[in-house]
Scaffold this active site. Structure first.
Site, PDB file in Angstrom:
ATOM      1  N   GLN A  37       0.815  -1.207   0.000  1.00 14.22           N
ATOM      2  CA  GLN A  37       0.000   0.000   0.000  1.00 14.22           C
ATOM      3  C   GLN A  37       0.857   1.268   0.000  1.00 14.22           C
ATOM      4  O   GLN A  37       2.065   1.228   0.245  1.00 14.22           O
ATOM      5  CB  GLN A  37      -0.915   0.001   1.218  1.00 14.22           C
ATOM      6  CG  GLN A  37      -0.194  -0.160   2.543  1.00 14.22           C
ATOM      7  CD  GLN A  37      -1.085  -0.713   3.642  1.00 14.22           C
ATOM      8  OE1 GLN A  37      -2.298  -0.594   3.614  1.00 14.22           O
ATOM      9  NE2 GLN A  37      -0.475  -1.327   4.649  1.00 14.22           N
ATOM     10  N   GLN A  68      -9.040   3.924  19.299  1.00 11.65           N
ATOM     11  CA  GLN A  68      -8.112   2.960  19.904  1.00 11.65           C
ATOM     12  C   GLN A  68      -8.622   2.450  21.252  1.00 11.65           C
ATOM     13  O   GLN A  68      -8.549   1.255  21.542  1.00 11.65           O
ATOM     14  CB  GLN A  68      -6.724   3.596  20.088  1.00 11.65           C
ATOM     15  CG  GLN A  68      -6.149   4.267  18.852  1.00 11.65           C
ATOM     16  CD  GLN A  68      -5.715   3.291  17.769  1.00 11.65           C
ATOM     17  OE1 GLN A  68      -5.835   2.074  17.913  1.00 11.65           O
ATOM     18  NE2 GLN A  68      -5.213   3.814  16.669  1.00 11.65           N
ATOM     19  N   ASP A 161      -8.163  -4.959  14.089  1.00  6.27           N
ATOM     20  CA  ASP A 161      -8.080  -3.533  13.780  1.00  6.27           C
ATOM     21  C   ASP A 161      -7.645  -3.408  12.327  1.00  6.27           C
ATOM     22  O   ASP A 161      -6.465  -3.288  12.017  1.00  6.27           O
ATOM     23  CB  ASP A 161      -7.072  -2.865  14.723  1.00  6.27           C
ATOM     24  CG  ASP A 161      -6.885  -1.389  14.424  1.00  6.27           C
ATOM     25  OD1 ASP A 161      -7.706  -0.811  13.695  1.00  6.27           O
ATOM     26  OD2 ASP A 161      -5.899  -0.809  14.922  1.00  6.27           O
TER      27      ASP A 161
END
Length: 300
Positions: A37, A68, A161
């Site tokens: 990426q 978070q 996550d």
């Protein structure tokens, strides 16, 4: 950086068509590509340092705590003894940072696909990258879905996550991002197989304003696999529509995500250095707008 608005970063994505979000850039700290990426870190004028992956904002220092802390403590404080935790993704270090604060956590295993993101945040954003100095942490580099297939370990809590499953390639159209496998329905089945008895998982659950169909599909699938499934959300101004959710699942039929097992009073919240999470926010996170609560009620 976006050329249409000089000196500003502008986020656009096929996952939120017809809208854009911009932040004023003071200084570009990193602009590079990994084999997975495009990674950018910049100092913004009002939101501190910002990480973007393939043009999508992953965090800003100003509001990252709302994400978070919630993705970490919603599942952990719903489990009576979250001693061993697996994190899939989380390459910025934020979840690992929060896990270091929880007094019941004894061991953290993390699997992140892109080591360049880890190194970038450790170097340029130590406010999050410090999470990788957690002495309880063992970090693996690789695909999280593959890790779940190969590991023999069992976990009390699994936290996924993940970045968004689809990314923009500009004129070339769209492609699956490195986190695409973490949104496949069988991924939840793989996670269940790696949970210890009474185990809980929590996954990044996208936005109710933009991805309701995807959320309903995933929740319906989870209800065929887990006895308890719920959906919560948090307010993060720099995420699309200012909101992002979490899909929570438990193998324990007696789990009530809406009432935390571990409740910290104000002095404990202050001692832990929390900016967003508390017991009242935990409970409120499950109070959804009517349009979404109705759809989730009927998801099957």
């Amino acid at each position: 950086m976006d050329q249409d608005l000089k000196g500003w970063f502008t986020e656009r994505s096929p996952m939120w068509p017809g809208q854009a979000f911009s932040l004023k850039v003071d200084k570009v700290l990193l602009d590079t590509r990994s084999k997975f990426q495009h990674i950018q870190i910049f100092q913004s004028s009002n939101y501190g340092k910002v990480l973007t992956l393939d043009g999508a904002i992953q965090f800003t220092e100003r509001d990252e705590a709302s994400y978070q802390e919630m993705i970490t403590f919603l599942p952990l404080n719903s489990h009576p003894a979250p001693k061993k935790v697996l994190v899939v993704g989380g390459g910025d270090g934020g979840v690992a940072r929060e896990l270091a604060k929880h007094p019941l956590v004894e061991q953290v295993v993390q699997c992140e696909i892109d080591e360049k993101v880890v190194e970038a945040c450790k170097e340029h954003v130590p406010s999050l990258g410090q999470g990788f100095s957690n002495p309880k942490l063992t970090l693996y580099t690789g695909d999280g879905a593959e890790f779940l297939q190969t590991t023999d370990q069992k976990f009390d809590v699994i936290i996924t996550d993940a970045s968004d499953p689809v990314v923009n390639e500009g004129e070339e159209g769209t492609k699956d991002g490195p986190a695409a496998s973490l949104f496949n329905e069988d991924y939840y089945t793989r996670m269940k197989a790696k949970l210890a008895p009474g185990g809980i998982l929590c996954c990044q659950g996208e936005s109710i304003w933009l991805h309701a169909d995807l959320i309903i599909r995933l929740v319906a699938n989870c209800r065929r696999t887990f006895p308890v499934v719920d959906y919560a959300y948090t307010c993060t101004p720099t995420y699309p529509s200012g909101q992002i959710g979490f899909i929570l699942c438990s193998t324990n039929p007696n789990t009530n995500f809406r009432e935390p097992v571990t409740v910290w009073d104000e002095s404990e919240v202050e001692r832990l250095g929390l900016k967003y999470y508390n017991a009242a926010i935990h409970r409120a996170a499950f109070v959804l707008p009517t349009f979404m609560s109705t759809r989730l009620k009927n998801a099957k």
